[in-house]
Design an enzyme around this catalytic site. Structure first.
Site, PDB file in Angstrom:
ATOM      1  N   LEU A   9     -19.671 -14.259 -15.761  1.00 21.26           N
ATOM      2  CA  LEU A   9     -21.093 -14.586 -15.599  1.00 21.26           C
ATOM      3  C   LEU A   9     -21.409 -14.730 -14.115  1.00 21.26           C
ATOM      4  O   LEU A   9     -20.921 -15.643 -13.452  1.00 21.26           O
ATOM      5  CB  LEU A   9     -21.429 -15.869 -16.344  1.00 21.26           C
ATOM      6  CG  LEU A   9     -21.080 -15.883 -17.844  1.00 21.26           C
ATOM      7  CD1 LEU A   9     -21.496 -17.200 -18.477  1.00 21.26           C
ATOM      8  CD2 LEU A   9     -21.721 -14.706 -18.563  1.00 21.26           C
ATOM      9  N   ARG A  16     -29.103 -24.219  -5.243  1.00 16.80           N
ATOM     10  CA  ARG A  16     -28.557 -25.406  -4.572  1.00 16.80           C
ATOM     11  C   ARG A  16     -27.698 -25.052  -3.362  1.00 16.80           C
ATOM     12  O   ARG A  16     -27.404 -25.921  -2.542  1.00 16.80           O
ATOM     13  CB  ARG A  16     -27.760 -26.246  -5.567  1.00 16.80           C
ATOM     14  CG  ARG A  16     -28.629 -27.106  -6.468  1.00 16.80           C
ATOM     15  CD  ARG A  16     -27.806 -27.918  -7.427  1.00 16.80           C
ATOM     16  NE  ARG A  16     -27.351 -27.118  -8.561  1.00 16.80           N
ATOM     17  CZ  ARG A  16     -26.562 -27.564  -9.526  1.00 16.80           C
ATOM     18  NH1 ARG A  16     -26.094 -28.805  -9.480  1.00 16.80           N
ATOM     19  NH2 ARG A  16     -26.197 -26.772 -10.522  1.00 16.80           N
ATOM     20  N   LYS A  23     -25.086 -16.893  -4.825  1.00 16.13           N
ATOM     21  CA  LYS A  23     -24.044 -17.910  -4.896  1.00 16.13           C
ATOM     22  C   LYS A  23     -22.642 -17.331  -5.020  1.00 16.13           C
ATOM     23  O   LYS A  23     -21.729 -17.723  -4.281  1.00 16.13           O
ATOM     24  CB  LYS A  23     -24.319 -18.855  -6.073  1.00 16.13           C
ATOM     25  CG  LYS A  23     -23.249 -19.923  -6.238  1.00 16.13           C
ATOM     26  CD  LYS A  23     -23.645 -21.000  -7.215  1.00 16.13           C
ATOM     27  CE  LYS A  23     -23.669 -20.516  -8.631  1.00 16.13           C
ATOM     28  NZ  LYS A  23     -23.794 -21.642  -9.591  1.00 16.13           N
ATOM     29  N   GLY A  78     -30.274 -18.433 -20.003  1.00 18.83           N
ATOM     30  CA  GLY A  78     -29.155 -19.227 -20.460  1.00 18.83           C
ATOM     31  C   GLY A  78     -27.863 -18.447 -20.599  1.00 18.83           C
ATOM     32  O   GLY A  78     -27.847 -17.211 -20.570  1.00 18.83           O
ATOM     33  N   GLU A 155     -22.795 -33.373 -24.208  1.00 15.26           N
ATOM     34  CA  GLU A 155     -23.195 -33.413 -22.806  1.00 15.26           C
ATOM     35  C   GLU A 155     -23.342 -34.862 -22.342  1.00 15.26           C
ATOM     36  O   GLU A 155     -23.563 -35.777 -23.145  1.00 15.26           O
ATOM     37  CB  GLU A 155     -24.492 -32.639 -22.589  1.00 15.26           C
ATOM     38  CG  GLU A 155     -24.397 -31.165 -22.913  1.00 15.26           C
ATOM     39  CD  GLU A 155     -23.328 -30.456 -22.116  1.00 15.26           C
ATOM     40  OE1 GLU A 155     -23.167 -30.768 -20.913  1.00 15.26           O
ATOM     41  OE2 GLU A 155     -22.626 -29.602 -22.687  1.00 15.26           O
TER      42      GLU A 155
END
Length: 458
Positions: A9, A16, A23, A78, A155
């Site tokens: 992925l 961030r 990233k 997602g 979670e």
């Protein structure tokens, strides 16, 4: 035939990181994060590797080339939605599929192999890779029953006080039965706070269908570190650097201070080489046996043969052969070849030049676009003048020649074997064998001139 597949992925932008660079393309120890992941996956002998790209798709594909297939996640809906993009390539295959994130550069091939083996041994439909976190805050917890069977992943925000005390966490890596994975993905929905399709929902679906859900707990928690910002990138770099350095030391390399030694992942180093603090070895560098790399030297994409000494110097895209030495404070620029037993002293710069065996270039000298023969002495302050303002030109100096201090050799120029260049000369014409070349005005002394100046004379 059963296949072994991996989906990486790599579609997220990574806001961030606060970077113009996507990233997974941030680097540590010589490779991008996604390249580290792919390299370890490749070592597990996959039948198919599919990378899901989105933001920066072209840049990721350029980085990884044809080592993987690609699918595009046009909208970031997602992790479940991301995996579903690989359906056309994988859904009809029997076998197992691992899902791993491209921002987890510390995982090893050994861990991936262990995960696949555990999955097969348990005959599971899905196996979750877990670990025990010293501080599990922020991670999904693995909840097991009294028999040790996984009952759910919870979670942090949804955990009860008892569940929050659990230290076994979800690393975000899974191995699925391939057909079961894609069938269950079509049963997920986005009825959640984020409005996204979660891959973890597949686990719940398979569990509710009575399928076996297993969890393999790996030994090293720090392998699972995901990188979401610059702080995490620095921490991951430090962990990987320690791993790299330990591997070299166990193979016979001495490091005076490994905490202050920086070695990229693809660097190779021979036994009995000694590395002082502050050394940086980058790219595809290869270091031979019995070398000595002095403090704060930097070597990039270069080859050093056996018994080479580097003292506080920089070497880029060059080669130093056995018994040669350089420094302190010298610089090999790209395409330089230093033959056996050459001495390059302090403040010497070599660029796109070959220095023949036994030649000595003591100090304060620039050699560019040149071929120097064997056993030449190059004096202090010599400049090979290779650039005319538009083009670079070559100088050739034959064996056993002497280049006097503060000489300028203006290219294009050929200096034959066994020649002598007088100190302070500017040489523009070829020098023939056994000649001495002098190109300077004769000294003139003016008697009594000092007394004409305003200085006080005793």
């Amino acid at each position: 035939m059963a296949t072994r597949n991996t989906i990486i992925l790599a579609a997220g932008k990574g806001t961030r990181m606060k970077s113009k660079l996507y990233k997974v393309l941030h680097r540590l120890c010589g490779k991008t994060m996604v390249d580290h992941v792919l390299t370890q996956v490749e070592q597990t002998k996959m039948d198919n590797i599919v990378t899901v790209v989105g933001y920066g798709a072209e840049a990721v594909e350029k980085e990884l080339g044809d080592r993987t297939k690609y699918v595009v996640q046009g909208e970031q809906l997602g992790t479940g939605h991301a995996v579903l993009q690989a359906e056309d390539l994988l859904a009809d295959l029997d076998g197992m599929t691992m899902v791993v994130s491209g921002d987890t550069p510390l995982f090893t091939a050994q861990t991936f192999d262990n995960l696949f083996k555990y999955h097969e041994d348990k005959k599971a439909k899905v196996t979750i890779l877990t670990s025990k976190a010293p501080d599990p805050t922020g991670y999904g917890r693995i909840v097991r029953n009294e028999l040790g069977i996984v009952t759910k992943i919870v979670e942090q925000k949804d955990a009860t006080p008892a569940e929050a005390e659990i230290h076994e966490i979800n690393t975000g890596v899974y191995v699925f039965d391939n057909r079961a994975l894609f069938t269950a993905l079509h049963q997920t929905n986005n009825q959640n706070a984020q409005g996204e399709y979660y891959l973890t929902d597949v686990i719940e679906i398979l569990k509710n269908q009575g399928e076996t859900v297993a969890a393999y707990q790996m030994a090293d928690f720090y392998e699972s570190m995901g990188v979401n910002d610059r702080v995490a990138l620095a921490k991951a770099t430090k962990i990987m650097q320690a791993r790299i350095n330990e591997g070299h030391m166990r193979n016979g390399v001495s490091m005076v201070n490994p905490d202050d030694t920086y070695i990229d992942v693809d660097v190779k180093i021979g036994s009995d080489t000694i590395i002082e603090p502050g050394v940086q070895l980058k790219g595809q560098t290869v270091i031979g046996d019995d070398c000595y790399l002095g403090a704060h030297s930097e070597i990039r994409n270069s080859i050093l043969h056996d018994h080479v000494t580097v003292t506080s110097s920089m070497i880029e895209d060059s080669e130093m052969k056995s018994g040669s030495n350089i420094g302190p404070n010298s610089h090999l620029r790209p395409e330089s070849v230093i033959e056996e037993n050459v001495h390059l002293g302090n403040f010497v710069e070599i660029k796109k030049a070959t220095i023949g065996a036994g030649t000595k270039v003591g100090h304060l000298t620039y050699v560019g676009n040149a071929k120097l023969g064997k056993n030449i002495n190059v004096g202090c302050g010599v400049v090979f003048v290779n650039y005319d303002g538009a083009n670079k030109h070559e100088t050739v100096v034959g064996d056993d020649s002497f280049i006097g201090s503060n000489s300028n050799l203006v290219a294009p120029l050929n200096v034959a074997d066994h020649t002598f260049i007088a100190a302070g000369s500017t040489i523009t014409d070829d020098v023939h064998q056994y000649d001495m070349a002098i190109a300077r005005q004769r000294q003139t002394n003016k008697p009594g001139y000092f007394k004409k100046l305003s200085y006080k004379v005793d």
